[in-house]
Design a protein around this motif. Structure first.
Motif, PDB file in Angstrom:
ATOM      1  N   ASP A   1       0.832  -1.207   0.000  1.00 32.39           N
ATOM      2  CA  ASP A   1       0.000   0.000   0.000  1.00 32.39           C
ATOM      3  C   ASP A   1       0.863   1.252   0.000  1.00 32.39           C
ATOM      4  N   ASP A   2       1.935   1.245   0.805  1.00 33.96           N
ATOM      5  CA  ASP A   2       2.837   2.398   0.849  1.00 33.96           C
ATOM      6  C   ASP A   2       3.516   2.613  -0.500  1.00 33.96           C
ATOM      7  N   ALA A   3       3.963   1.511  -1.108  1.00 35.23           N
ATOM      8  CA  ALA A   3       4.626   1.620  -2.409  1.00 35.23           C
ATOM      9  C   ALA A   3       3.657   2.133  -3.464  1.00 35.23           C
ATOM     10  N   PHE A   4       2.410   1.671  -3.398  1.00 34.03           N
ATOM     11  CA  PHE A   4       1.398   2.117  -4.346  1.00 34.03           C
ATOM     12  C   PHE A   4       1.133   3.618  -4.180  1.00 34.03           C
ATOM     13  N   SER A   5       1.008   4.065  -2.932  1.00 36.88           N
ATOM     14  CA  SER A   5       0.751   5.484  -2.672  1.00 36.88           C
ATOM     15  C   SER A   5       1.913   6.344  -3.166  1.00 36.88           C
ATOM     16  N   ARG A   6       3.147   5.883  -2.936  1.00 35.36           N
ATOM     17  CA  ARG A   6       4.307   6.639  -3.407  1.00 35.36           C
ATOM     18  C   ARG A   6       4.328   6.701  -4.935  1.00 35.36           C
ATOM     19  N   MET A   7       4.004   5.590  -5.568  1.00 35.40           N
ATOM     20  CA  MET A   7       3.998   5.550  -7.022  1.00 35.40           C
ATOM     21  C   MET A   7       2.976   6.527  -7.596  1.00 35.40           C
ATOM     22  N   VAL A   8       1.747   6.488  -7.068  1.00 33.15           N
ATOM     23  CA  VAL A   8       0.700   7.386  -7.565  1.00 33.15           C
ATOM     24  C   VAL A   8       1.062   8.835  -7.275  1.00 33.15           C
ATOM     25  N   GLY A   9       1.637   9.087  -6.095  1.00 33.60           N
ATOM     26  CA  GLY A   9       2.048  10.445  -5.767  1.00 33.60           C
ATOM     27  C   GLY A   9       3.099  10.969  -6.720  1.00 33.60           C
ATOM     28  N   ALA A  10       4.067  10.116  -7.058  1.00 36.04           N
ATOM     29  CA  ALA A  10       5.121  10.532  -7.987  1.00 36.04           C
ATOM     30  C   ALA A  10       4.555  10.808  -9.370  1.00 36.04           C
ATOM     31  N   LEU A  11       3.623   9.993  -9.815  1.00 32.58           N
ATOM     32  CA  LEU A  11       2.997  10.224 -11.115  1.00 32.58           C
ATOM     33  C   LEU A  11       2.188  11.518 -11.106  1.00 32.58           C
ATOM     34  N   ALA A  12       1.472  11.746  -9.989  1.00 31.43           N
ATOM     35  CA  ALA A  12       0.663  12.961  -9.890  1.00 31.43           C
ATOM     36  C   ALA A  12       1.535  14.209  -9.895  1.00 31.43           C
ATOM     37  N   ASP A  13       2.717  14.125  -9.267  1.00 29.31           N
ATOM     38  CA  ASP A  13       3.617  15.282  -9.221  1.00 29.31           C
ATOM     39  C   ASP A  13       4.081  15.691 -10.620  1.00 29.31           C
ATOM     40  N   LYS A  14       4.170  14.722 -11.512  1.00 32.34           N
ATOM     41  CA  LYS A  14       4.643  15.001 -12.879  1.00 32.34           C
ATOM     42  C   LYS A  14       3.501  15.344 -13.824  1.00 32.34           C
ATOM     43  N   ALA A  15       2.271  15.166 -13.365  1.00 32.00           N
ATOM     44  CA  ALA A  15       1.117  15.328 -14.250  1.00 32.00           C
ATOM     45  C   ALA A  15       0.490  16.713 -14.102  1.00 32.00           C
ATOM     46  N   THR A  16      -0.306  17.071 -15.075  1.00 32.47           N
ATOM     47  CA  THR A  16      -1.130  18.280 -15.014  1.00 32.47           C
ATOM     48  C   THR A  16      -2.559  17.847 -14.758  1.00 32.47           C
ATOM     49  N   LEU A  17      -3.052  18.137 -13.568  1.00 37.68           N
ATOM     50  CA  LEU A  17      -4.385  17.716 -13.164  1.00 37.68           C
ATOM     51  C   LEU A  17      -5.315  18.923 -13.127  1.00 37.68           C
ATOM     52  N   SER A  18      -6.508  18.755 -13.649  1.00 35.15           N
ATOM     53  CA  SER A  18      -7.478  19.850 -13.649  1.00 35.15           C
ATOM     54  C   SER A  18      -8.883  19.271 -13.585  1.00 35.15           C
TER      55      SER A  18
END
Length: 296
Positions: free
Chosen positions: A278-295
């Motif tokens: 779960d921790d690894a999954f959260s870190r992975m999604v967080g890293a992807l979100a940091d590089k993405a443009t979300l709106s």
């Protein structure tokens, strides 16, 4: 192909014959259609020794049959393999008929294909990039020791009725004094998740006197109240937890039974491995979100 759907007669020991039901085969076919449990058939040439059937030239491979048997969860027998083979043939017959009707290009099918593709890609990406850290024996032992040290000499079985505000709490206490059952009032009036079980909480143990952060998830005021009650006693002063008021009754108390390390180490390891994933999954999604443009 008509032979495939033939229902044979079975003879009993007394010589009488009865018709054998096709319900088992029907269930298998239904499972194939709704869950795709028997894998895929594929058109085109295949080695003859790996083909278990051909349907209008489309080969059903040995691998698909092996997978069907394995995923059935049943003992691998010739009879099961014959039944699974029939299920695969039925699936391919219906697939070809659906293709003939043009169903492959319908929005419903295209949406399902796209969702299946995305799910498969995501699953493979997670397996590649979100592997949890390995959990060693020393870590498991440390978690066990920490759990044991957090327990007290007694464990408690309590029930609660949680309401909002003093007036509602006093109404509950008045109803209890009039003889109404605690469990019934919990089901009717409590806003806590435990209302579905008549207010019953799991067995809980904590070091005493209880201190913040070491009450097995209970609010500290509630843990303090539980530890002071005698079995069968209801606290007449509601426990204040934020804007909520909790009426608590202690049903039982007993000496804490601590299981040995060997009895629970595998369970603890699985829990820690799940937490690591779960921790690894959260870190992975967080890293992807940091590089993405979300709106929105």
């Amino acid at each position: 192909m008509k032979k495939f759907l033939t229902v044979k007669a079975a003879k009993h020991s007394d010589g009488t014959a009865t018709r054998r039901s096709r319900s088992g085969l029907a269930c298998i076919i239904a499972a194939v259609l709704t869950h795709g449990a028997f894998g895929q058939t594929a058109p085109g040439p295949m080695p003859a020794d790996s083909v278990v059937a051909r349907v209008n030239g489309v080969a059903i491979g040995q691998g698909a049959l092996d997978r069907a048997v394995r995923e059935s969860g049943q003992a691998d027998t010739p009879a099961l393999r014959a039944t699974m083979r029939q299920g695969l043939i039925a699936r391919e017959l219906i697939r070809q008929a659906a293709e003939h009707d043009g169903l492959a290009s319908t929005p419903a099918v295209q949406e399902l294909v796209e969702r299946t593709r995305v799910d498969a890609e995501n699953r493979l990406y997670i397996e590649r990039h979100a592997q949890g850290a390995k959990v060693g024996d020393a870590q498991v032992r440390a978690r066990y020791d920490a759990i044991v040290s957090s327990l007290g000499k007694q464990e408690y079985k309590a029930r609660v009725i949680t309401v909002r505000g003093d007036a509602a709490a006093q109404d509950v206490l008045a109803r209890l004094r009039s003889g109404q059952r605690f469990e019934t009032l919990a089901t009717q009036l409590s806003i806590a998740p435990s209302r579905s079980s008549g207010g019953e909480l799991p067995w809980v143990s904590f070091a005493e006197p209880p201190v913040e952060g070491h009450t097995q998830g209970l609010p500290l005021p509630l843990a303090r109240a539980i530890s002071t009650l005698s079995p069968g006693e209801t606290q007449q002063t509601p426990v204040v937890v934020g804007d909520q008021r909790v009426i608590v009754r202690l049903d039982e108390r007993r000496a804490t039974a601590i299981p040995g390390y060997d009895a629970v180490k595998d369970q603890i390891r699985r829990q820690m491995e799940n937490e690591a994933r779960d921790d690894a999954f959260s870190r992975m999604v967080g890293a992807l979100a940091d590089k993405a443009t979300l709106s929105q």
